[in-house]
Write a protein that holds these residues in place. Structure first.
Motif, PDB file in Angstrom:
ATOM      1  N   THR A  58       0.869  -1.174   0.000  1.00 49.54           N
ATOM      2  CA  THR A  58       0.000   0.000   0.000  1.00 49.54           C
ATOM      3  C   THR A  58       0.903   1.220   0.000  1.00 49.54           C
ATOM      4  OG1 THR A  58      -1.725  -1.138   1.247  1.00 49.54           O
ATOM      5  CG2 THR A  58      -1.789   1.270   1.253  1.00 49.54           C
ATOM      6  N   TYR A  59       0.532   2.240  -0.784  1.00 55.17           N
ATOM      7  CA  TYR A  59       1.404   3.399  -0.937  1.00 55.17           C
ATOM      8  C   TYR A  59       0.641   4.700  -0.751  1.00 55.17           C
ATOM      9  CZ  TYR A  59       4.448  -0.054  -3.114  1.00 55.17           C
ATOM     10  OH  TYR A  59       5.226  -1.163  -3.349  1.00 55.17           O
ATOM     11  N   ALA A  60       1.337   5.678  -0.236  1.00 56.47           N
ATOM     12  CA  ALA A  60       0.790   7.024  -0.209  1.00 56.47           C
ATOM     13  C   ALA A  60       0.738   7.551  -1.634  1.00 56.47           C
ATOM     14  CB  ALA A  60       1.665   7.928   0.653  1.00 56.47           C
ATOM     15  N   ASP A  61      -0.237   8.400  -1.919  1.00 55.74           N
ATOM     16  CA  ASP A  61      -0.381   8.932  -3.270  1.00 55.74           C
ATOM     17  C   ASP A  61       0.883   9.653  -3.726  1.00 55.74           C
ATOM     18  OD1 ASP A  61      -3.913   9.836  -2.945  1.00 55.74           O
ATOM     19  OD2 ASP A  61      -2.933   7.945  -3.458  1.00 55.74           O
ATOM     20  N   ARG A  66       6.758   5.582  -7.743  1.00 57.71           N
ATOM     21  CA  ARG A  66       8.179   5.898  -7.528  1.00 57.71           C
ATOM     22  C   ARG A  66       8.806   5.010  -6.462  1.00 57.71           C
ATOM     23  NH1 ARG A  66       9.655  10.632  -5.515  1.00 57.71           N
ATOM     24  NH2 ARG A  66       7.737  11.001  -4.327  1.00 57.71           N
ATOM     25  N   PHE A  67       8.032   4.626  -5.454  1.00 54.09           N
ATOM     26  CA  PHE A  67       8.533   3.804  -4.358  1.00 54.09           C
ATOM     27  C   PHE A  67       7.962   2.392  -4.477  1.00 54.09           C
ATOM     28  CE2 PHE A  67       9.342   7.310  -0.940  1.00 54.09           C
ATOM     29  CZ  PHE A  67      10.058   8.040  -1.874  1.00 54.09           C
ATOM     30  N   GLU A  75      14.932 -13.002   4.721  1.00 54.62           N
ATOM     31  CA  GLU A  75      13.532 -13.043   5.157  1.00 54.62           C
ATOM     32  C   GLU A  75      13.265 -12.119   6.324  1.00 54.62           C
ATOM     33  OE1 GLU A  75      12.618 -17.000   6.339  1.00 54.62           O
ATOM     34  OE2 GLU A  75      13.827 -16.934   8.144  1.00 54.62           O
ATOM     35  N   ASP A  76      14.300 -11.626   6.940  1.00 51.34           N
ATOM     36  CA  ASP A  76      14.122 -10.716   8.059  1.00 51.34           C
ATOM     37  C   ASP A  76      14.154  -9.254   7.639  1.00 51.34           C
ATOM     38  OD1 ASP A  76      16.155 -12.867  10.105  1.00 51.34           O
ATOM     39  OD2 ASP A  76      13.973 -12.794   9.893  1.00 51.34           O
ATOM     40  N   THR A  77      14.145  -9.000   6.351  1.00 52.22           N
ATOM     41  CA  THR A  77      14.309  -7.637   5.860  1.00 52.22           C
ATOM     42  C   THR A  77      13.157  -7.222   4.955  1.00 52.22           C
ATOM     43  OG1 THR A  77      16.718  -7.841   5.955  1.00 52.22           O
ATOM     44  CG2 THR A  77      15.844  -6.082   4.592  1.00 52.22           C
ATOM     45  N   VAL A  78      12.746  -5.982   5.104  1.00 52.93           N
ATOM     46  CA  VAL A  78      11.796  -5.361   4.176  1.00 52.93           C
ATOM     47  C   VAL A  78      12.484  -4.138   3.592  1.00 52.93           C
ATOM     48  CG1 VAL A  78       9.637  -4.095   3.963  1.00 52.93           C
ATOM     49  CG2 VAL A  78       9.711  -6.200   5.295  1.00 52.93           C
ATOM     50  N   ASP A  79      12.494  -4.061   2.272  1.00 54.07           N
ATOM     51  CA  ASP A  79      13.171  -2.964   1.587  1.00 54.07           C
ATOM     52  C   ASP A  79      12.170  -1.956   1.049  1.00 54.07           C
ATOM     53  OD1 ASP A  79      15.569  -5.245   0.101  1.00 54.07           O
ATOM     54  OD2 ASP A  79      15.629  -4.162   2.008  1.00 54.07           O
ATOM     55  N   LEU A  80      12.614  -0.718   0.988  1.00 53.63           N
ATOM     56  CA  LEU A  80      11.848   0.340   0.330  1.00 53.63           C
ATOM     57  C   LEU A  80      12.739   0.912  -0.761  1.00 53.63           C
ATOM     58  CD1 LEU A  80       9.210   2.013   0.319  1.00 53.63           C
ATOM     59  CD2 LEU A  80      10.443   3.724   1.676  1.00 53.63           C
ATOM     60  N   ARG A  81      12.390   0.602  -1.990  1.00 59.66           N
ATOM     61  CA  ARG A  81      13.138   1.107  -3.126  1.00 59.66           C
ATOM     62  C   ARG A  81      12.513   2.445  -3.513  1.00 59.66           C
ATOM     63  NH1 ARG A  81      17.877   0.775  -6.284  1.00 59.66           N
ATOM     64  NH2 ARG A  81      17.384   1.755  -8.306  1.00 59.66           N
ATOM     65  N   MET A  82      13.336   3.481  -3.577  1.00 57.88           N
ATOM     66  CA  MET A  82      12.846   4.825  -3.865  1.00 57.88           C
ATOM     67  C   MET A  82      13.520   5.324  -5.137  1.00 57.88           C
ATOM     68  SD  MET A  82      12.809   6.426  -0.004  1.00 57.88           S
ATOM     69  CE  MET A  82      14.591   6.504   0.089  1.00 57.88           C
ATOM     70  N   ASP A  83      12.740   5.526  -6.167  1.00 61.52           N
ATOM     71  CA  ASP A  83      13.243   6.015  -7.455  1.00 61.52           C
ATOM     72  C   ASP A  83      12.692   7.407  -7.745  1.00 61.52           C
ATOM     73  OD1 ASP A  83      12.763   2.679  -8.602  1.00 61.52           O
ATOM     74  OD2 ASP A  83      14.692   3.621  -8.163  1.00 61.52           O
ATOM     75  N   ASN A  84      13.356   8.096  -8.659  1.00 62.65           N
ATOM     76  CA  ASN A  84      12.928   9.435  -9.062  1.00 62.65           C
ATOM     77  C   ASN A  84      12.667  10.310  -7.833  1.00 62.65           C
ATOM     78  OD1 ASN A  84      12.179  11.551 -10.749  1.00 62.65           O
ATOM     79  ND2 ASN A  84      10.063  10.824 -10.968  1.00 62.65           N
ATOM     80  N   LEU A  85      13.627  10.336  -6.962  1.00 58.14           N
ATOM     81  CA  LEU A  85      13.466  11.080  -5.713  1.00 58.14           C
ATOM     82  C   LEU A  85      13.356  12.574  -5.965  1.00 58.14           C
ATOM     83  CD1 LEU A  85      15.877   8.989  -3.532  1.00 58.14           C
ATOM     84  CD2 LEU A  85      13.514   9.513  -2.932  1.00 58.14           C
TER      85      LEU A  85
END
Length: 127
Positions: A58-61, A66-67, A75-85
């Motif tokens: 789920t993402y904020a508008d 972009r994210f 398995e213990d990690t959650v990543d947030l890929r952020m593009d076009n910052l």
């Protein structure tokens, strides 16, 4: 005891990319929803993205398209890929976990309760 630690923040130019990681300990990652929040100076904390136990994001508008939030190879990690910052993405980013249903995201009202928060990692986007 459940703990999460964020990493991956830094300084990047507008249009660039960063990948944040939230590493968990003390619980099974896939049993909980994991969310990323951010807070800029003088502004309220806002939800950015959340992944539920089924892997649905789920993402904020403001970050849609972009994210990308995803479970990492570890398995213990959650990543947030952020593009076009963008400069307006500059903030301290926090990871939070909670034993939540798929509907209980940061966008829900009332806001759900997250069991554990990290200390945050700084993201600065220069124009």
């Amino acid at each position: 005891q459940m703990q999460v630690v964020e990493s991956g923040g830094g300084l990047v130019q507008a249009g660039g990319s960063l990948r944040l990681s939230c590493k968990a300990s003390g619980y099974v990652n896939t049993s909980y929803s994991t969310a990323w929040f951010r807070q800029a100076p003088g502004k309220e904390r806002e939800g950015v993205a959340q992944i539920d136990t089924e892997g649905t994001g789920t993402y904020a508008d403001s970050v849609k398209g972009r994210f990308t939030i995803a479970r990492g190879d570890d398995e213990d990690t959650v990543d947030l890929r952020m593009d076009n910052l963008k400069p307006e993405d500059t903030a301290r980013y926090y990871c939070a976990v909670g034993w939540l249903s798929a509907e209980e995201t940061f966008a829900a009202r009332p806001s759900p309760t997250y069991a554990t928060w990290g200390q945050g990692t700084q993201v600065t986007v220069s124009s």
